[in-house]
Design a protein around this motif. Structure first.
Motif, PDB file in Angstrom:
ATOM      1  N   ARG A 675       7.802 -20.084   7.910  1.00 56.94           N
ATOM      2  CA  ARG A 675       6.595 -19.393   7.444  1.00 56.94           C
ATOM      3  C   ARG A 675       6.652 -19.148   5.935  1.00 56.94           C
ATOM      4  O   ARG A 675       5.801 -18.474   5.379  1.00 56.94           O
ATOM      5  CB  ARG A 675       6.404 -18.075   8.206  1.00 56.94           C
ATOM      6  N   GLY A 676       7.706 -19.670   5.296  1.00 55.29           N
ATOM      7  CA  GLY A 676       7.782 -19.616   3.839  1.00 55.29           C
ATOM      8  C   GLY A 676       8.097 -18.237   3.284  1.00 55.29           C
ATOM      9  O   GLY A 676       7.712 -17.909   2.162  1.00 55.29           O
ATOM     10  N   VAL A 677       8.789 -17.395   4.049  1.00 53.52           N
ATOM     11  CA  VAL A 677       9.111 -16.037   3.599  1.00 53.52           C
ATOM     12  C   VAL A 677      10.620 -15.955   3.341  1.00 53.52           C
ATOM     13  O   VAL A 677      11.409 -16.176   4.260  1.00 53.52           O
ATOM     14  CB  VAL A 677       8.714 -14.993   4.664  1.00 53.52           C
ATOM     15  N   PHE A 678      11.019 -15.641   2.115  1.00 52.98           N
ATOM     16  CA  PHE A 678      12.444 -15.641   1.773  1.00 52.98           C
ATOM     17  C   PHE A 678      12.856 -14.318   1.131  1.00 52.98           C
ATOM     18  O   PHE A 678      12.248 -13.878   0.162  1.00 52.98           O
ATOM     19  CB  PHE A 678      12.764 -16.792   0.805  1.00 52.98           C
ATOM     20  N   GLY A 679      13.874 -13.677   1.696  1.00 50.74           N
ATOM     21  CA  GLY A 679      14.466 -12.515   1.035  1.00 50.74           C
ATOM     22  C   GLY A 679      13.919 -11.166   1.478  1.00 50.74           C
ATOM     23  O   GLY A 679      14.401 -10.136   1.015  1.00 50.74           O
ATOM     24  N   THR A 680      12.941 -11.135   2.353  1.00 50.09           N
ATOM     25  CA  THR A 680      12.508  -9.841   2.886  1.00 50.09           C
ATOM     26  C   THR A 680      11.899  -9.999   4.271  1.00 50.09           C
ATOM     27  O   THR A 680      11.402 -11.063   4.623  1.00 50.09           O
ATOM     28  CB  THR A 680      11.481  -9.137   1.975  1.00 50.09           C
ATOM     29  N   ARG A 681      12.010  -8.947   5.052  1.00 52.49           N
ATOM     30  CA  ARG A 681      11.299  -8.848   6.329  1.00 52.49           C
ATOM     31  C   ARG A 681      10.267  -7.723   6.246  1.00 52.49           C
ATOM     32  O   ARG A 681       9.543  -7.488   7.200  1.00 52.49           O
ATOM     33  CB  ARG A 681      12.296  -8.597   7.469  1.00 52.49           C
ATOM     34  N   HIS A 682      10.230  -7.055   5.090  1.00 54.37           N
ATOM     35  CA  HIS A 682       9.258  -5.971   4.900  1.00 54.37           C
ATOM     36  C   HIS A 682       8.011  -6.533   4.243  1.00 54.37           C
ATOM     37  O   HIS A 682       7.728  -6.291   3.066  1.00 54.37           O
ATOM     38  CB  HIS A 682       9.880  -4.838   4.096  1.00 54.37           C
ATOM     39  N   VAL A 683       7.286  -7.308   5.018  1.00 54.93           N
ATOM     40  CA  VAL A 683       6.136  -8.010   4.468  1.00 54.93           C
ATOM     41  C   VAL A 683       5.038  -8.042   5.519  1.00 54.93           C
ATOM     42  O   VAL A 683       5.308  -8.006   6.725  1.00 54.93           O
ATOM     43  CB  VAL A 683       6.569  -9.446   4.047  1.00 54.93           C
ATOM     44  N   LEU A 684       3.804  -8.047   5.043  1.00 53.43           N
ATOM     45  CA  LEU A 684       2.664  -8.230   5.947  1.00 53.43           C
ATOM     46  C   LEU A 684       1.943  -9.494   5.518  1.00 53.43           C
ATOM     47  O   LEU A 684       1.537  -9.624   4.355  1.00 53.43           O
ATOM     48  CB  LEU A 684       1.711  -7.031   5.863  1.00 53.43           C
ATOM     49  N   LEU A 685       1.812 -10.436   6.430  1.00 59.64           N
ATOM     50  CA  LEU A 685       1.112 -11.689   6.144  1.00 59.64           C
ATOM     51  C   LEU A 685      -0.357 -11.468   6.461  1.00 59.64           C
ATOM     52  O   LEU A 685      -0.712 -11.123   7.587  1.00 59.64           O
ATOM     53  CB  LEU A 685       1.709 -12.825   6.976  1.00 59.64           C
ATOM     54  N   MET A 686      -1.195 -11.647   5.432  1.00 60.52           N
ATOM     55  CA  MET A 686      -2.610 -11.260   5.556  1.00 60.52           C
ATOM     56  C   MET A 686      -3.560 -12.383   5.194  1.00 60.52           C
ATOM     57  O   MET A 686      -3.199 -13.290   4.452  1.00 60.52           O
ATOM     58  CB  MET A 686      -2.906 -10.096   4.603  1.00 60.52           C
ATOM     59  N   ASN A 687      -4.786 -12.221   5.639  1.00 61.51           N
ATOM     60  CA  ASN A 687      -5.855 -13.122   5.252  1.00 61.51           C
ATOM     61  C   ASN A 687      -6.281 -12.777   3.813  1.00 61.51           C
ATOM     62  O   ASN A 687      -6.453 -11.597   3.494  1.00 61.51           O
ATOM     63  CB  ASN A 687      -7.008 -12.936   6.241  1.00 61.51           C
ATOM     64  N   GLU A 688      -6.462 -13.797   2.985  1.00 61.14           N
ATOM     65  CA  GLU A 688      -6.768 -13.557   1.572  1.00 61.14           C
ATOM     66  C   GLU A 688      -8.090 -12.793   1.378  1.00 61.14           C
ATOM     67  O   GLU A 688      -8.196 -11.923   0.518  1.00 61.14           O
ATOM     68  CB  GLU A 688      -6.817 -14.904   0.839  1.00 61.14           C
ATOM     69  N   ARG A 689      -9.075 -13.122   2.217  1.00 58.03           N
ATOM     70  CA  ARG A 689     -10.375 -12.436   2.078  1.00 58.03           C
ATOM     71  C   ARG A 689     -10.249 -10.952   2.443  1.00 58.03           C
ATOM     72  O   ARG A 689     -10.872 -10.096   1.838  1.00 58.03           O
ATOM     73  CB  ARG A 689     -11.435 -13.123   2.940  1.00 58.03           C
ATOM     74  N   ASP A 690      -9.415 -10.653   3.442  1.00 53.26           N
ATOM     75  CA  ASP A 690      -9.180  -9.235   3.774  1.00 53.26           C
ATOM     76  C   ASP A 690      -8.547  -8.521   2.582  1.00 53.26           C
ATOM     77  O   ASP A 690      -8.875  -7.376   2.288  1.00 53.26           O
ATOM     78  CB  ASP A 690      -8.237  -9.104   4.981  1.00 53.26           C
ATOM     79  N   MET A 691      -7.626  -9.208   1.925  1.00 53.83           N
ATOM     80  CA  MET A 691      -6.965  -8.582   0.776  1.00 53.83           C
ATOM     81  C   MET A 691      -7.983  -8.257  -0.303  1.00 53.83           C
ATOM     82  O   MET A 691      -8.006  -7.149  -0.841  1.00 53.83           O
ATOM     83  CB  MET A 691      -5.858  -9.505   0.233  1.00 53.83           C
ATOM     84  N   ASP A 692      -8.854  -9.219  -0.609  1.00 53.91           N
ATOM     85  CA  ASP A 692      -9.888  -8.995  -1.623  1.00 53.91           C
ATOM     86  C   ASP A 692     -10.777  -7.820  -1.226  1.00 53.91           C
ATOM     87  O   ASP A 692     -11.047  -6.918  -2.006  1.00 53.91           O
ATOM     88  CB  ASP A 692     -10.782 -10.239  -1.761  1.00 53.91           C
ATOM     89  N   ARG A 693     -11.200  -7.862   0.027  1.00 56.90           N
ATOM     90  CA  ARG A 693     -12.100  -6.848   0.563  1.00 56.90           C
ATOM     91  C   ARG A 693     -11.490  -5.456   0.460  1.00 56.90           C
ATOM     92  O   ARG A 693     -12.146  -4.473   0.160  1.00 56.90           O
ATOM     93  CB  ARG A 693     -12.306  -7.219   2.041  1.00 56.90           C
ATOM     94  N   LEU A 694     -10.168  -5.367   0.701  1.00 52.69           N
ATOM     95  CA  LEU A 694      -9.503  -4.065   0.715  1.00 52.69           C
ATOM     96  C   LEU A 694      -8.875  -3.734  -0.645  1.00 52.69           C
ATOM     97  O   LEU A 694      -8.169  -2.751  -0.788  1.00 52.69           O
ATOM     98  CB  LEU A 694      -8.433  -4.033   1.808  1.00 52.69           C
ATOM     99  N   GLY A 695      -9.139  -4.566  -1.645  1.00 59.86           N
ATOM    100  CA  GLY A 695      -8.629  -4.309  -2.989  1.00 59.86           C
ATOM    101  C   GLY A 695      -7.124  -4.474  -3.108  1.00 59.86           C
ATOM    102  O   GLY A 695      -6.480  -3.794  -3.909  1.00 59.86           O
TER     103      GLY A 695
END
Ligand SMILES: Nc1nc2c(c(=O)[nH]1)N[C@H]1C(S)=C(S)[C@@H](COP(=O)(O)OP(=O)(O)OC[C@H]3O[C@@H](n4cnc5c(=O)[nH]c(N)nc54)[C@H](O)[C@@H]3O)O[C@H]1N2
Ligand SMILES: Nc1nc2c(c(=O)[nH]1)N[C@H]1C(S)=C(S)[C@@H](COP(=O)(O)OP(=O)(O)OC[C@H]3O[C@@H](n4cnc5c(=O)[nH]c(N)nc54)[C@H](O)[C@@H]3O)O[C@H]1N2
Ligand SMILES: [Mo]
Length: 768
Positions: A675-695
């Motif tokens: 899933r391309g995640v290196f060096g942390t498990r403290h991450v939330l994988l999100m939809n880009e549009r949701d990120m924009d929407r939620l600032g």
């Protein structure tokens, strides 16, 4: 490979390769080197999943009769190396660290100390674990348990213990006086065990490895195969080479289900290109499966209506439906009445995509349907499985070669444990047989499952919790509430290979009993012993340890169970625990006497290459249901969680899932390569549009807060947000770090599997 979790310095990079391939070989080399077992480890791996060797301790996928030279995958090899590691955690370590201090250690750091070697008892005066002899440990635990009300004692099992150990353990609990036998399965495929008996009359999957060679189409729901059952990619790849379509339903584009290179094929390794696994990838919303399948069913039923009118060949298997099933008309009426707007809204996929999937499905003669935790760990987990079965029944895809249902089980013997009596439900136990064999009155009061045991722990009603493997306090939801309650339990006993948080967050009195693993030689009075397991396809296999045991001071699981049993079960002329420990074939004889249909001639048949299958009525279209038919079941609705308060636009649906370098709560490394995640498990994988929407911006940190109705605040902070290819409104993060967000009451209806795949959350940005 990263060992330290640091969300600040984490990196994110698309993994460009297929699953398998050179990446897999490189990872394997580095695992063996890190555990200091390179040569020894390679020799051991040659015996993995071989008819004369040991059954892998990682996943439960079937072991073929004609194995490859290397019948293991990268993750199975990791699990082996993790168990046969030369590292050991000795009493000296415990003398140097208080338990309070160890609480701050990560799961990785605790287990990475190595294998446990001596029995230990918690000493409150020094806040340390101190060594104790086996005799004394058994005597003290026995004295405590004898003084307790058996109904207040819980005997948990994690799905790794063998059929022999599990049979002894359930017998001990019942003779002691309770059915409190929760299993890791209560957090896993219990939705399957509740759904399938009602629809097809068996609680397990109907598919065997042979069916993979005969199938014309596969439907794949909610399983991350490349990470969690990688050996299964081989039969999938073979099927693809025959041109078999595979349709995947998953909110995440899991690499193993997209492309695969067989790391064991020299030709494939040296030529560019990989096998495309999924021919159609339906990237539905989290919790969208019932709606998606309803869409497919609607198209099929309406196309069949039209065909019938026009006098054309039918799409439904009308003969099968008439002869073998019940409830079709009601289900068909609901499918016709459901409108496409709702189907698209709840599934998050277009009508066109679902129609395309339905067309592929009806063009195939024999269809198999496979699924994992993406289906079971929902409020509607049982209903999801009902829908999957409905879809198969429409075209008679049950009880014929190349067709059927395949719940992909988790732990390597979790299915088998249920088969030999690890269950809280007395109606699933041949109590008359147990009574006849051992001359005692088996308890008939329903026991506690995982969620119910937790509820009683919260109420202070549990006096002792015995854990046969696993890491209960981290596998369950709601850690902030459960941890303090767990500490109030008068006695906790942990039978473990490695130190973990269930022994750190311990009861008032606490014991660690270190056991041998399945890969190690198990020498007893009559010589080296073998054990057995049941795989995901209902086949039973023998398994013989090959590695040098970690230490002489460590006991086998059957010996530990017998050690406790002799203390708490009155002497019985029909039962000689020591003779069983001296010769496990005697336990198998007892299993065969208790379950003759499944286990007759067990000792001879256990070495059948590929295992021996248990008889399953549904495979022969004999339906062991109340009405003797296979049953369509009408879903209550399409929404994943109808009881949830109306969701505002800022509420997201979180799935908690496994990364590529972990086995459940055991974290081997911090990376999730595919899933391309290196060096942390403290991450939330999100939809880009949701990120924009939620600032929210890439790399920002947030606190996730659970939206629930019980007024109890639940949150996890320090989570880095990262854009990912996931449908809008959905978020993915890692188990067990995020378990604190899941309310104990948020579980599947009927099966009580914690709904870790659909947790409603809000995100609050953290100021730097
Ligand atoms: N290496 C390794 N092997 C393992 C394990 C391990 O931890 N590591 N664990 C073992 C155990 S006990 C188990 S139970 C299995 C677990 O194996 P899986 O069943 O693969 O479990 P998860 O890793 O939780 O992944 C769930 C998958 O479901 C998808 N998903 C999530 N929500 C939904 C949904 O609403 N609908 C659909 N269709 N898909 C969804 C996720 O994207 C993910 O691909 O693996 C076993 N094998
Ligand atoms: N949020 C969330 N929670 C989940 C899940 C999820 O997807 N999301 N998945 C759920 C699922 S499917 C499962 S199965 C559970 C897993 O729950 P468990 O089965 O309880 O947990 P494991 O992490 O597999 O247990 C690991 C520990 O087992 C011990 N162990 C390893 N090998 C052996 C052995 O041979 N013998 C003994 N006696 N001990 C051994 C080691 O000490 C190790 O620390 O978690 C569940 N929890
Ligand atoms: Mo599981």
């Amino acid at each position: 490979m990263h060992k330290v979790d640091d969300a600040e310095t984490a990196t994110f990079k698309d993994y460009e390769n297929a699953a398998g391939g050179w990446g897999s070989v490189r990872a394997l080399g580095s695992i063996l080197t890190e555990e200091h077992v390179l040569l020894h480890g390679t020799r051991v791996l040659m015996k993995q999943n071989k008819p004369d060797g040991f059954a892998c301790v990682s996943c439960s996928w079937a072991k073929p009769a004609d194995p490859h030279l290397f019948e293991f995958c990268e993750n199975g090899a990791k699990a082996t190396a993790w168990e046969i590691t030369s590292r050991r955690i000795e009493p000296k370590f415990f003398a140097e660290h208080t338990v309070t201090e160890l609480e701050k250690w990560s799961a990785f750091d605790l287990e990475n100390m190595g294998r446990l070697t001596e029995p230990m008892r918690y000493d409150a005066a020094t806040d340390k674990y101190v060594p104790i002899s086996w005799e004394q440990a058994f005597a003290e635990i026995g004295a405590e348990l004898r003084a307790m009300n058996p109904e207040s004692v819980v005997f948990y099992t994690s799905g790794r213990a063998s059929l022999e150990t599990s049979y002894m353990y359930q017998l001990m609990a019942r003779m002691y006086g309770c059915n409190n036998l929760p299993d890791s399965s209560n957090m896993c495929h219990e939705s399957t065990s509740v759904a399938l008996p009602k629809t097809i009359g068996v609680g397990v999957g109907t598919v065997t490895l042979d069916d993979f060679e005969k199938t014309d189409c596969m439907l794949f729901f909610g399983h991350n195969t490349g990470t969690n059952a990688p050996r299964m990619l081989h039969p999938l790849q073979e099927a693809r080479k025959r041109g078999v379509p595979i349709i995947t339903f998953n909110p995440l584009r899991e690499r193993g289900l997209e492309r695969f290179v067989n790391p064991q094929s020299p030709v494939e390794m040296l030529t560019p290109g990989s096998t495309q696994i999924s021919t159609q990838y339906v990237q539905l919303r989290i919790g969208g499966d019932t709606a998606a399948v309803m869409g497919m069913a609607k198209w099929i039923i309406e196309a069949d209506d039209a065909a019938q009118k026009a006098g054309q060949p039918r799409l439904l298997d009308v003969d099968f439906i008439a002869e073998h099933t019940c409830g079709f008309e009601k289900f068909a009426a609901m499918a016709r009445a459901t409108n496409w707007r709702d189907i698209e809204r709840f599934s998050g996929v277009s009508r066109a995509e679902l129609e395309q999937a339905a067309q592929t499905y009806v063009q195939a003669k024999n269809v198999m349907l496979l699924y994992g935790m993406g289906i079971t760990q929902h409020r509607a987990g049982v209903r999801n499985i009902d829908m999957l079965t409905n879809l198969l029944l429409l075209r008679g895809n049950m009880g014929k070669p190349g067709a059927g249902i395949c719940p992909i089980r988790g732990h390597s013997n979790v299915q088998g444990q249920r088969t030999v009596g690890i269950t809280e439900k007395p109606e699933k136990v041949p109590n008359d047989k147990l009574k006849a064999l051992y001359g005692f009155e088996p308890p008939m009061k329903k026991g506690l499952n995982t969620v119910e045991a937790c509820e009683q722990i919260l109420q202070g009603k549990i006096s002792a919790f015995v854990m046969l493997g696993g890491n209960f306090v981290r596998a369950i939801p709601d850690h902030n509430r459960m941890d303090p309650a767990w500490r109030q339990i008068p006695l906790t006993v942990q039978i473990l290979t490695k130190f973990n948080h269930s022994a750190v967050v311990h009861g008032k009195k606490s014991y660690i009993l270190p056991c041998r693993g399945r890969i190690e030689v198990d020498m007893q009075a009559t010589g080296p012993q073998a054990v057995s397991m049941e795989d995901s396809t209902g086949c039973m296999h023998g398994s013989r340890g090959v590695a040098e045991p970690i230490a002489d001071t460590v006991m086998s699981e059957p010996a530990i169970v017998a050690g406790i049993a002799k203390q708490i079960v009155p002497p019985n002329p029909n039962l000689d625990w020591d003779a069983w420990v001296g010769d496990y074939s005697k336990v198998r004889d007892a299993i065969a006497q208790t379950y003759p249909d499944i286990f007759h001639d067990f000792n001879q048949r256990m070495w059948t290459p590929g295992g021996f299958p248990r008889p399953l009525g549904a495979r022969e279209r004999k339906w062991d249901t109340e009405n003797g038919k296979a049953n369509f079941r009408v879903p209550e609705g399409l929404d994943e969680d109808p009881d949830m308060p109306s969701i505002g636009p800022d509420v997201l649906r979180l799935m908690t899932t496994r990364g590529d370098s972990q086995f459940n709560t055991t974290v081997y490394a911090i990376d999730d390569r595919f899933r391309g995640v290196f060096g942390t498990r403290h991450v939330l994988l999100m939809n880009e549009r949701d990120m924009d929407r939620l600032g929210l911006k890439e790399g920002m940190f947030v606190t996730a807060e659970t939206v629930s109705q019980d007024g109890i605040p639940r949150s996890v902070g320090g989570l880095r947000v990262q854009p990912h290819d996931i449908p809008g409104g959905c978020v993915a993060g890692y188990y067990p770090e995020l378990n604190r967000l899941i309310p104990l009451s948020h579980h599947a209806k009927n099966s009580k599997v914690p709904a870790g795949k659909s947790v409603p959350i809000r995100l609050v940005p953290e100021t730097a």
